[in-house]
Design an enzyme around this catalytic site. Structure first.
Site, PDB file in Angstrom:
ATOM      1  CG  HIS A 227      -2.133   0.708   0.960  1.00 20.08           C
ATOM      2  ND1 HIS A 227      -2.751   1.843   0.360  1.00 20.08           N
ATOM      3  CD2 HIS A 227      -3.194   0.913   2.536  1.00 20.08           C
ATOM      4  CE1 HIS A 227      -3.290   2.187   0.221  1.00 20.08           C
ATOM      5  NE2 HIS A 227      -3.889   2.024   1.676  1.00 20.08           N
ATOM      6  CG  HIS A 266      -3.533   0.466  -8.239  1.00 20.84           C
ATOM      7  ND1 HIS A 266      -5.355   0.644  -8.647  1.00 20.84           N
ATOM      8  CD2 HIS A 266      -3.624   1.279  -8.010  1.00 20.84           C
ATOM      9  CE1 HIS A 266      -5.039   1.145  -7.166  1.00 20.84           C
ATOM     10  NE2 HIS A 266      -4.109   1.839  -6.740  1.00 20.84           N
ATOM     11  CG  ASP A 317       2.914   4.384  -3.864  1.00 22.84           C
ATOM     12  OD1 ASP A 317       2.901   5.629  -3.403  1.00 22.84           O
ATOM     13  OD2 ASP A 317       2.471   3.595  -3.695  1.00 22.84           O
TER      14      ASP A 317
END
Ligand code: COA
Length: 381
Positions: A227, A266, A317
């Site tokens: 995450h 994802h 990210d």
């Protein structure tokens, strides 16, 4: 006796594809790689708005007018101080504590100090959310500086949210392009529907527990490398690769070992993350400002190779990691920065959950031993 196949429950491991509730906070549209907050495209918000405007939007459903924004800013800026007691607790944290553990513990402590902790009414939750938004950066920066043997810096109420974050960490505010890139990252990180940490926060809120408990649990969930922790993992990966000339060969060794490549993939977006183009643009700007193209060049090569060989796209990210590094932040601060932003989305969801609550309590399908008698001690192997 075994159950007939027809009665086997339909188990969705990882809750893949399960629609758990309705929400009016944000909409993720994987078919068009897009994301809206309260109906506004996230890339438009990132270009046109400040983080404070987006925080107001998430909590109130509409963008603020000038008077509403200045009242919101004033309120947030006035609540930034943390108590001497919390500062004392932070000073006692182990020196090598991870900043995510530090902010999780600090938020939990803030709950015990908050005069309205047990009041789960919507007005009280909104006031507590504002206090958390204001105080979280102060606690993150204090833990970071103390951990590095430096004195914490008091917040500056004359600075905008993003400027104040730099001030708290470094004692100075960088040039406007850097602050803008940081603000963009906060906007992109602010909200993302029923991701693991938000669902965790909603689950805690669904029991009738308070906001600080829900946010503490959200932070615990966000820490994981699958995450929020991925932004730190991305920078560790880029540091390990070290030079663009090694990127493709390094990636091949990950493929050979069937290892995950951090910052890619994802659960919801399978053809690309809506937030990546905007964050990449601002990470590129940081590379220009700092005069160091190495990280973005490596990133470009990795993304192209992942697309060509695995058809897997980067997530937010991936560009956020090098962007924060180029802004001067130490790697362990990357996920706490995500916390400083995501408190807005978490609180919006806690308010939404409480407004139309039903305890979140799924079922499980038991596959353990059949019922059996407890054997006497003498009969146990
Ligand atoms: N690197 C290498 N392979 C990856 C991958 C990655 N980052 N992400 C997915 N894959 C592969 C899986 O191994 C799987 O392959 P298989 O079908 O041969 O087993 C396939 O792609 C499908 O992925 P799956 O694990 O089913 O997706 P998921 O929805 O369960 O997982 C993530 C989503 C985010 C947990 C996963 O992509 C991941 O671990 N990414 C790295 C961590 C990260 O960046 N997290 C931040 C998310 S915003």
């Amino acid at each position: 006796m075994t159950d007939a196949p027809a009665s086997e429950p339909d188990i969705r491991k990882g809750l893949v594809g399960v629609v758990a509730d309705v929400t009016a906070v944000s909409k993720v549209m994987p078919e068009t790689n897009s994301l809206t907050y309260r109906g506004y495209a996230v890339q438009d918000l990132a270009e046109e708005c400040s983080f404070e405007e987006v925080a107001y939007l998430l909590w109130n459903g509409e963008l603020p007018n000038a008077a509403q924004l200045s009242a919101f800013r004033r309120e947030e800026a006035s609540q930034r101080s943390i108590t001497p007691a919390l500062l004392e607790v932070i000073r006692r944290f182990p020196r090598d504590a991870h900043p995510m553990d530090a902010i999780r513990t600090a938020v939990s402590f803030m709950g015990m100090e908050d005069p309205e902790v047990a009041d789960v009414s919507e007005p009280a939750t909104r006031r507590k959310a504002m206090r958390l938004l204001a105080k979280i950066p102060t606690a993150i920066a204090a833990a970071h500086r103390i951990g590095k043997g430096m004195e914490p810096i008091a917040p500056d109420a004359s600075l905008a949210f993003g400027e104040n974050f730099f001030h708290l960490v470094f004692g100075k505010v960088p040039q406007p392009e850097v602050v803008k890139a940081f603000d963009v990252s906060l906007i992109l990180y602010a909200e993302h529907s029923f991701n693991a940490s938000t669902f965790t926060a909603r689950t805690v809120a669904s029991t009738g527990a308070d906001l600080h408990g829900a946010i503490t649990a959200g932070i615990a969930a966000l820490k994981g490398p699958l995450h929020g922790g991925a932004n730190e993992a991305v920078m560790h990966m880029l540091t390990e690769i070290g030079d663009p000339s090694r990127a493709v060969e390094w990636l091949q060794s990950r493929f050979d070992h069937k290892a995950l490549v951090m910052g890619f993939g994802h659960r919801v977006y399978k053809n690309g993350d809506s937030r990546v183009p905007t964050m990449t643009k601002y990470a590129e700007k940081m590379a220009e400002v700092v005069g160091d193209r190495r990280w973005m060049e490596m990133s470009r090569l990795l993304a192209a190779e992942m697309r060509a060989k695995k058809r897997i796209e980067p997530n937010l990210d991936f560009p956020a990691g090098p962007a924060y590094h180029l802004m001067g932040f130490d790697i362990p601060l990357f996920t706490p920065i995500f916390v400083a932003s995501r408190i807005t989305g978490w609180a919006a969801h806690v308010i939404e959950q409480a407004a139309d609550n039903r305890l979140i309590r799924p079922l499980s399908h038991y596959v353990g031993e059949a019922q059996r008698p407890v054997p006497p001690m003498s009969a146990r192997g």
